[in-house]
Design a protein around this motif. Structure first.
Motif, PDB file in Angstrom:
ATOM      1  N   VAL A 103       1.025  -1.198  -0.060  1.00  0.00           N
ATOM      2  CA  VAL A 103       0.053   0.056  -0.022  1.00  0.00           C
ATOM      3  C   VAL A 103       0.832   1.134   0.082  1.00  0.00           C
ATOM      4  O   VAL A 103       0.595   2.269  -0.692  1.00  0.00           O
ATOM      5  N   ALA A 104       1.933   1.179   0.646  1.00  0.00           N
ATOM      6  CA  ALA A 104       2.906   2.326   0.840  1.00  0.00           C
ATOM      7  C   ALA A 104       3.698   2.517  -0.654  1.00  0.00           C
ATOM      8  O   ALA A 104       3.758   3.879  -0.841  1.00  0.00           O
ATOM      9  N   SER A 105       3.924   1.363  -1.306  1.00  0.00           N
ATOM     10  CA  SER A 105       4.501   1.740  -2.370  1.00  0.00           C
ATOM     11  C   SER A 105       3.403   2.170  -3.640  1.00  0.00           C
ATOM     12  O   SER A 105       3.844   3.299  -4.397  1.00  0.00           O
ATOM     13  N   ALA A 106       2.268   1.852  -3.369  1.00  0.00           N
ATOM     14  CA  ALA A 106       1.175   2.273  -4.430  1.00  0.00           C
ATOM     15  C   ALA A 106       1.020   3.729  -4.071  1.00  0.00           C
ATOM     16  O   ALA A 106       0.852   4.743  -5.109  1.00  0.00           O
ATOM     17  N   GLU A 107       0.976   4.263  -2.813  1.00  0.00           N
ATOM     18  CA  GLU A 107       0.650   5.525  -2.378  1.00  0.00           C
ATOM     19  C   GLU A 107       1.818   6.482  -2.686  1.00  0.00           C
ATOM     20  O   GLU A 107       1.725   7.526  -3.140  1.00  0.00           O
ATOM     21  N   ALA A 108       3.058   6.082  -2.865  1.00  0.00           N
ATOM     22  CA  ALA A 108       4.320   6.776  -3.051  1.00  0.00           C
ATOM     23  C   ALA A 108       4.134   7.039  -4.338  1.00  0.00           C
ATOM     24  O   ALA A 108       4.346   7.976  -4.817  1.00  0.00           O
ATOM     25  N   ARG A 109       3.939   6.067  -5.260  1.00  0.00           N
ATOM     26  CA  ARG A 109       3.693   6.110  -6.746  1.00  0.00           C
ATOM     27  C   ARG A 109       2.754   7.016  -7.124  1.00  0.00           C
ATOM     28  O   ARG A 109       2.772   8.122  -7.859  1.00  0.00           O
ATOM     29  N   SER A 110       1.598   7.013  -6.448  1.00  0.00           N
ATOM     30  CA  SER A 110       0.481   8.026  -6.777  1.00  0.00           C
ATOM     31  C   SER A 110       0.868   9.363  -6.421  1.00  0.00           C
ATOM     32  O   SER A 110       0.663  10.409  -7.094  1.00  0.00           O
ATOM     33  N   ARG A 111       1.406   9.887  -5.114  1.00  0.00           N
ATOM     34  CA  ARG A 111       2.126  10.947  -4.934  1.00  0.00           C
ATOM     35  C   ARG A 111       3.222  11.474  -5.903  1.00  0.00           C
ATOM     36  O   ARG A 111       3.172  12.625  -6.347  1.00  0.00           O
ATOM     37  N   PHE A 112       3.986  10.521  -6.402  1.00  0.00           N
ATOM     38  CA  PHE A 112       4.953  11.083  -7.489  1.00  0.00           C
ATOM     39  C   PHE A 112       4.146  11.434  -8.736  1.00  0.00           C
ATOM     40  O   PHE A 112       4.449  12.520  -9.276  1.00  0.00           O
ATOM     41  N   GLU A 113       3.313  10.496  -9.101  1.00  0.00           N
ATOM     42  CA  GLU A 113       2.421  11.118 -10.314  1.00  0.00           C
ATOM     43  C   GLU A 113       1.616  12.453 -10.134  1.00  0.00           C
ATOM     44  O   GLU A 113       1.410  13.264 -11.088  1.00  0.00           O
ATOM     45  N   GLU A 114       1.115  12.490  -9.151  1.00  0.00           N
ATOM     46  CA  GLU A 114       0.494  13.753  -8.814  1.00  0.00           C
ATOM     47  C   GLU A 114       1.414  15.074  -8.959  1.00  0.00           C
ATOM     48  O   GLU A 114       1.024  16.142  -9.569  1.00  0.00           O
ATOM     49  N   ARG A 115       2.454  14.873  -8.311  1.00  0.00           N
ATOM     50  CA  ARG A 115       3.673  15.811  -8.269  1.00  0.00           C
ATOM     51  C   ARG A 115       4.005  16.288  -9.735  1.00  0.00           C
ATOM     52  O   ARG A 115       4.474  17.372  -9.896  1.00  0.00           O
ATOM     53  N   VAL A 116       4.322  15.056 -10.483  1.00  0.00           N
ATOM     54  CA  VAL A 116       4.799  15.601 -11.784  1.00  0.00           C
ATOM     55  C   VAL A 116       3.675  15.789 -12.891  1.00  0.00           C
ATOM     56  O   VAL A 116       4.260  16.248 -13.996  1.00  0.00           O
ATOM     57  N   GLN A 117       2.547  15.648 -12.537  1.00  0.00           N
ATOM     58  CA  GLN A 117       1.219  15.758 -13.604  1.00  0.00           C
ATOM     59  C   GLN A 117       1.599  17.131 -14.042  1.00  0.00           C
ATOM     60  O   GLN A 117       1.289  17.607 -15.329  1.00  0.00           O
ATOM     61  N   GLY A 118       1.786  18.221 -13.176  1.00  0.00           N
ATOM     62  CA  GLY A 118       1.837  19.779 -13.584  1.00  0.00           C
ATOM     63  C   GLY A 118       3.065  20.149 -14.569  1.00  0.00           C
ATOM     64  O   GLY A 118       2.866  20.799 -15.412  1.00  0.00           O
ATOM     65  N   ILE A 119       4.158  19.323 -14.441  1.00  0.00           N
ATOM     66  CA  ILE A 119       5.255  19.461 -15.307  1.00  0.00           C
ATOM     67  C   ILE A 119       4.865  18.884 -16.347  1.00  0.00           C
ATOM     68  O   ILE A 119       5.066  19.500 -17.836  1.00  0.00           O
ATOM     69  N   VAL A 120       4.226  17.846 -16.718  1.00  0.00           N
ATOM     70  CA  VAL A 120       3.904  17.069 -17.985  1.00  0.00           C
ATOM     71  C   VAL A 120       2.885  18.055 -18.849  1.00  0.00           C
ATOM     72  O   VAL A 120       2.622  18.545 -19.788  1.00  0.00           O
ATOM     73  N   ALA A 121       1.765  18.538 -18.106  1.00  0.00           N
ATOM     74  CA  ALA A 121       1.097  19.580 -18.434  1.00  0.00           C
ATOM     75  C   ALA A 121       1.567  20.827 -19.133  1.00  0.00           C
ATOM     76  O   ALA A 121       0.967  21.435 -19.968  1.00  0.00           O
ATOM     77  N   ASN A 122       2.668  21.391 -18.249  1.00  0.00           N
ATOM     78  CA  ASN A 122       3.398  22.459 -19.030  1.00  0.00           C
ATOM     79  C   ASN A 122       3.878  22.191 -20.234  1.00  0.00           C
ATOM     80  O   ASN A 122       3.881  22.902 -21.021  1.00  0.00           O
ATOM     81  N   ILE A 123       4.412  21.032 -20.264  1.00  0.00           N
ATOM     82  CA  ILE A 123       5.152  20.659 -21.467  1.00  0.00           C
ATOM     83  C   ILE A 123       4.190  20.409 -22.569  1.00  0.00           C
ATOM     84  O   ILE A 123       4.382  20.876 -23.567  1.00  0.00           O
TER      85      ILE A 123
END
Length: 174
Positions: free
Chosen positions: A113-133
């Motif tokens: 569960v911690a692994s899945a949550e960490a991956r989800s937090r990662f994806e949330e944080r990088v989503q804005g960077i991908v959106a900007n590109i």
């Protein structure tokens, strides 16, 4: 005819360079697994999780060794015990093993569960960077690489996303 060729050549040379280039792809592609595994931030998460898995495995190995020793001791004491006493001791040992198994399974589940949550937090944080590109390139959408059958190389922004995440987020500790 020569004059028309010269005029055509002059017009081509006078056109802005951007007009001569291919238009930017409307749909961009990103390999999210590469982004996760190749960014400083993603590697930091993966290393932390690997350390937790290693610690859990070490604990499991130590518990397994302890249980083997207890089982061997119980087996050696059997000759000196009554069948009833041995059965009680064996049942108590079995209950202990089952409880330890339940506890270890729960810890494994917590780690997943911690692994899945960490991956989800990662994806949330990088989503804005991908959106900007995506916005910078006037694209309409970004698709996951594994869902794409065929594309032009210019549509894949994975390397740019990795570079930008490393520059903006580093190892994620900020």
């Amino acid at each position: 005819m020569r004059i028309w060729g010269a005029i055509a050549l002059l017009l081509v040379l006078c056109l802005p360079a951007a007009a001569q280039q291919e238009p930017a792809p409307q749909i961009l592609i990103v390999d999210s697994d590469r982004v996760y595994l190749e960014t400083l931030y993603g590697r930091s998460i993966a290393e932390d999780l690997a350390a937790q898995v290693s610690q859990l495995q070490s604990e499991n190995d130590a518990i397994a060794e302890q249980l083997r020793e207890e089982e061997l001791a119980l087996t050696e004491q059997r000759a000196e015990m009554t069948p009833e006493l041995f059965r009680q001791e064996a049942d108590a040992f079995d209950e202990k093993v089952q409880e330890l198994r339940r506890t270890r399974d729960a810890k494994n589940q917590e780690l997943q569960v911690a692994s899945a949550e960490a991956r989800s937090r990662f994806e949330e944080r990088v989503q804005g960077i991908v959106a900007n590109i995506m916005l910078e390139r006037n694209a309409l959408m970004v698709m996951e690489q594994r869902n794409v059958i065929l594309s032009v190389r210019a549509a894949n922004i994975t390397d740019d996303v990795i570079t930008r995440i490393d520059a903006q987020l580093g190892d994620g500790s900020q």
